[in-house]
Design a protein around this motif. Structure first.
Motif, PDB file in Angstrom:
ATOM      1  N   GLN A 252      50.694  19.669 -15.640  1.00 62.92           N
ATOM      2  CA  GLN A 252      50.757  21.125 -15.758  1.00 62.92           C
ATOM      3  C   GLN A 252      50.838  21.725 -14.365  1.00 62.92           C
ATOM      4  O   GLN A 252      50.001  21.444 -13.506  1.00 62.92           O
ATOM      5  CB  GLN A 252      49.539  21.693 -16.480  1.00 62.92           C
ATOM      6  CG  GLN A 252      49.632  23.215 -16.656  1.00 62.92           C
ATOM      7  CD  GLN A 252      48.352  23.833 -17.185  1.00 62.92           C
ATOM      8  OE1 GLN A 252      47.271  23.548 -16.696  1.00 62.92           O
ATOM      9  NE2 GLN A 252      48.478  24.670 -18.196  1.00 62.92           N
ATOM     10  N   ALA A 253      51.865  22.533 -14.154  1.00 58.65           N
ATOM     11  CA  ALA A 253      52.012  23.267 -12.895  1.00 58.65           C
ATOM     12  C   ALA A 253      51.595  24.710 -13.127  1.00 58.65           C
ATOM     13  O   ALA A 253      52.056  25.357 -14.078  1.00 58.65           O
ATOM     14  CB  ALA A 253      53.456  23.204 -12.417  1.00 58.65           C
ATOM     15  N   ARG A 254      50.740  25.220 -12.263  1.00 53.74           N
ATOM     16  CA  ARG A 254      50.280  26.614 -12.311  1.00 53.74           C
ATOM     17  C   ARG A 254      50.608  27.242 -10.960  1.00 53.74           C
ATOM     18  O   ARG A 254      49.990  26.894  -9.950  1.00 53.74           O
ATOM     19  CB  ARG A 254      48.778  26.667 -12.598  1.00 53.74           C
ATOM     20  CG  ARG A 254      48.398  26.024 -13.932  1.00 53.74           C
ATOM     21  CD  ARG A 254      46.901  25.767 -14.035  1.00 53.74           C
ATOM     22  NE  ARG A 254      46.130  26.997 -13.937  1.00 53.74           N
ATOM     23  CZ  ARG A 254      45.816  27.767 -14.971  1.00 53.74           C
ATOM     24  NH1 ARG A 254      46.213  27.432 -16.191  1.00 53.74           N
ATOM     25  NH2 ARG A 254      45.107  28.857 -14.800  1.00 53.74           N
ATOM     26  N   VAL A 255      51.568  28.139 -10.961  1.00 51.36           N
ATOM     27  CA  VAL A 255      52.088  28.697  -9.716  1.00 51.36           C
ATOM     28  C   VAL A 255      51.790  30.195  -9.668  1.00 51.36           C
ATOM     29  O   VAL A 255      52.169  30.942 -10.584  1.00 51.36           O
ATOM     30  CB  VAL A 255      53.609  28.453  -9.588  1.00 51.36           C
ATOM     31  CG1 VAL A 255      54.111  28.979  -8.256  1.00 51.36           C
ATOM     32  CG2 VAL A 255      53.923  26.964  -9.733  1.00 51.36           C
ATOM     33  N   THR A 256      51.128  30.626  -8.601  1.00 48.51           N
ATOM     34  CA  THR A 256      50.760  32.032  -8.427  1.00 48.51           C
ATOM     35  C   THR A 256      51.344  32.546  -7.118  1.00 48.51           C
ATOM     36  O   THR A 256      51.102  31.971  -6.049  1.00 48.51           O
ATOM     37  CB  THR A 256      49.232  32.201  -8.398  1.00 48.51           C
ATOM     38  OG1 THR A 256      48.663  31.635  -9.578  1.00 48.51           O
ATOM     39  CG2 THR A 256      48.848  33.674  -8.315  1.00 48.51           C
TER      40      THR A 256
ATOM     41  N   ALA B 260      53.163  29.227 -15.631  1.00 50.41           N
ATOM     42  CA  ALA B 260      52.625  27.899 -15.915  1.00 50.41           C
ATOM     43  C   ALA B 260      53.645  27.113 -16.719  1.00 50.41           C
ATOM     44  O   ALA B 260      54.391  27.682 -17.524  1.00 50.41           O
ATOM     45  CB  ALA B 260      51.309  28.000 -16.674  1.00 50.41           C
ATOM     46  N   HIS B 261      53.662  25.812 -16.489  1.00 51.58           N
ATOM     47  CA  HIS B 261      54.660  24.978 -17.157  1.00 51.58           C
ATOM     48  C   HIS B 261      54.093  23.585 -17.364  1.00 51.58           C
ATOM     49  O   HIS B 261      53.487  23.007 -16.456  1.00 51.58           O
ATOM     50  CB  HIS B 261      55.934  24.907 -16.304  1.00 51.58           C
ATOM     51  CG  HIS B 261      56.996  24.019 -16.869  1.00 51.58           C
ATOM     52  ND1 HIS B 261      57.369  24.042 -18.197  1.00 51.58           N
ATOM     53  CD2 HIS B 261      57.774  23.063 -16.287  1.00 51.58           C
ATOM     54  CE1 HIS B 261      58.332  23.160 -18.398  1.00 51.58           C
ATOM     55  NE2 HIS B 261      58.580  22.545 -17.258  1.00 51.58           N
ATOM     56  N   GLN B 262      54.277  23.040 -18.580  1.00 49.98           N
ATOM     57  CA  GLN B 262      53.818  21.700 -18.915  1.00 49.98           C
ATOM     58  C   GLN B 262      55.005  20.743 -18.940  1.00 49.98           C
ATOM     59  O   GLN B 262      56.055  21.065 -19.494  1.00 49.98           O
ATOM     60  CB  GLN B 262      53.167  21.688 -20.304  1.00 49.98           C
ATOM     61  CG  GLN B 262      51.921  22.550 -20.399  1.00 49.98           C
ATOM     62  CD  GLN B 262      50.651  21.731 -20.223  1.00 49.98           C
ATOM     63  OE1 GLN B 262      50.662  20.682 -19.603  1.00 49.98           O
ATOM     64  NE2 GLN B 262      49.557  22.228 -20.766  1.00 49.98           N
ATOM     65  N   MET B 263      54.827  19.571 -18.348  1.00 53.15           N
ATOM     66  CA  MET B 263      55.847  18.530 -18.370  1.00 53.15           C
ATOM     67  C   MET B 263      55.230  17.247 -18.914  1.00 53.15           C
ATOM     68  O   MET B 263      54.053  16.964 -18.665  1.00 53.15           O
ATOM     69  CB  MET B 263      56.398  18.295 -16.962  1.00 53.15           C
ATOM     70  CG  MET B 263      57.218  19.464 -16.436  1.00 53.15           C
ATOM     71  SD  MET B 263      57.195  19.611 -14.618  1.00 53.15           S
ATOM     72  CE  MET B 263      55.644  20.493 -14.365  1.00 53.15           C
ATOM     73  N   PHE B 264      56.015  16.470 -19.662  1.00 56.29           N
ATOM     74  CA  PHE B 264      55.521  15.259 -20.295  1.00 56.29           C
ATOM     75  C   PHE B 264      56.532  14.140 -20.128  1.00 56.29           C
ATOM     76  O   PHE B 264      57.736  14.374 -20.019  1.00 56.29           O
ATOM     77  CB  PHE B 264      55.291  15.492 -21.798  1.00 56.29           C
ATOM     78  CG  PHE B 264      54.404  16.655 -22.126  1.00 56.29           C
ATOM     79  CD1 PHE B 264      53.032  16.484 -22.248  1.00 56.29           C
ATOM     80  CD2 PHE B 264      54.931  17.919 -22.328  1.00 56.29           C
ATOM     81  CE1 PHE B 264      52.211  17.547 -22.556  1.00 56.29           C
ATOM     82  CE2 PHE B 264      54.119  18.998 -22.640  1.00 56.29           C
ATOM     83  CZ  PHE B 264      52.752  18.811 -22.757  1.00 56.29           C
TER      84      PHE B 264
END
Length: 434
Positions: free
Chosen positions: A160-164, A174-178
């Protein structure tokens, strides 16, 4: 693991019962990186044993955490079966074990991975990047009394990337990668994903446009994958049997745009969590739910399939602690037909809905929804502008019938062992407001 299942099946047989044992041993590594450092890391292990027994026309069930061989589990399951009353004949025993998949990647968060992740979070003066990584590894065993035990090992990596970003206001995305492979996911993050998320966060940190005016709407796959979760129960046989599916009597009818397909296939090459059989031992295979926009069928477990006079689709899945199987997809992929890309059409302004911020209202039976969202306006010259906080309302089943095209960028959403994959879609079925 097999020693415990041998013991429990033997104990059930002594009490005159047929039985089945499901066991899961799971390891999970997690780490959080921010400001160029590993901020936190943990490693956990958990086991669970579930026992199903059949005796005198009843079916009983019990779960033991942290797993293992305990004769009292048999007595508990038999007592539950007596309390629940008649349940019909037990399911037929499988003739042969299901084949396992090819050897899978073994996702682990070693020091090399930690350094790569930490490096990705450093170096931005106006942007804070937080990466949350998780690697799951599971060994699952299913042993029906009188049959050879089935077992498989699988794993998945989640990031999970959380970019502010901080500008005239705060922009957050926010973006989830699998994926099956840590390296494959990290290569995407290092190559394009993180740069694109950072650029998007900076747009969302700018002042919103004073007036929301657009010609076309593109719902990003990140948002659509979450919205489509509302529709998933309607494609499950238990919902049909219980009168909760709006699609119950529509097999053979057109419910989507021409060329649209919806296929569940846990064995697919791009499935983040591949399994050869479900938690009831039924071999997994591709199941087509929508073909060329036409409804073709439903997902089922062995119990719901038997009630409908059908065959299980290999969709009986247990909860995280071994709860009784329910109908769930494995890797459900929505594939629209027409590729339109993600750029505005000539001379037109495109509204991209890039992030869902929460459901104001949603109904998993009717498919109606109203959500808060962030969006970007892209003018005909390709320049993005912050559209601000908006409201998106519509009906997920209506949306299936009004997809004009897609952007070619599949995104995923996860619920325990179920994954939903869909690209972003162009549609005129939504109501947009501020």
């Amino acid at each position: 693991m097999s020693e415990a299942s041998d013991f429990l099946n033997a104990q059930a047989a002594q009490r005159g019962a047929d039985s089945e044992v499901w066991e899961n041993a799971q390891e999970t590594d997690e780490l959080v990186c921010r400001d160029g450092m590993v901020e936190r890391r943990t490693a956990t292990a958990a086991t669970a044993t579930a026992l199903t027994v059949w005796k005198d026309g009843g079916e009983g069930y019990a779960v033991h955490i942290p797993g293992g061989a305990d004769a009292s589990l048999v007595d508990t399951a038999l007592a539950v079966g007596r309390a629940l009353g008649p349940a019909g004949a037990p399911p037929a025993r499988p003739a042969t074990p299901a084949a396992g998949p090819d050897p899978l990647a073994d996702p682990r968060l070693d020091e090399t991975v930690a350094r790569r992740l930490a490096k990705l979070t450093a170096g931005h003066a106006d942007v804070n990047v937080e990466l949350r990584a998780r690697a799951d590894r599971s060994r699952v065993l299913l042993h029906r009394a009188g049959c050879a035990p089935l077992s498989h090992v699988t794993g998945t990596f989640q990031l999970q990337a959380r970019v502010t970003a901080k500008g005239r206001r705060v922009g957050f995305i926010a973006h989830q990668m699998f994926g099956r492979s840590v390296d494959a996911v990290l290569e995407d993050v290092e190559g394009t994903e993180l740069d694109e998320l950072t650029a998007l966060a900076r747009v969302l940190a700018s002042a919103p446009v004073p007036r929301l005016s657009h010609d076309d709407v593109l719902v990003d796959g990140r948002v659509l994958a979450k919205l489509f979760m509302l529709a998933v129960p309607a494609f499950q046989r238990d919902s049909v049997l219980e009168g909760r599916s709006v699609l119950a009597d529509r097999v053979g009818e057109r419910i989507g745009t021409p060329g649209l397909s919806l296929v569940d296939d846990p064995t697919a090459a791009d499935s983040p969590l591949p399994v050869p059989w479900d938690d009831e031992g039924t071999a997994c295979r591709p199941t087509t739910l929508i073909e060329d926009g036409v409804l073709r069928g439903f997902l089922s477990s062995r119990r719901t399939a038997a009630a409908a006079g059908a065959v299980s689709t290999g969709s009986g899945r247990r909860g995280p602690s071994g709860e009784m199987p329910t109908v769930q997809p494995g890797f459900l992929a929505l594939r629209p037909a027409t590729l339109m890309g993600g750029a505005p059409l000539a001379g037109r302004t495109l509204l991209k809905v890039v992030q869902a911020n929460g459901a104001h209202t949603s109904n998993a039976i009717t498919g109606d929804f109203s959500i808060g969202a962030n969006a970007v306006l892209v003018t005909p010259d390709g320049t993005p502008h912050n559209a601000g906080n908006i409201t998106v309302a519509g009906n997920v089943f209506d949306l299936l019938g009004r997809i004009d095209g897609h952007d070619g960028l599949p995104r995923l959403n996860r619920s325990h062992t179920s994954f939903i994959a869909t690209p972003g879609v162009w549609t005129s079925s939504l109501t947009i407001g501020r």
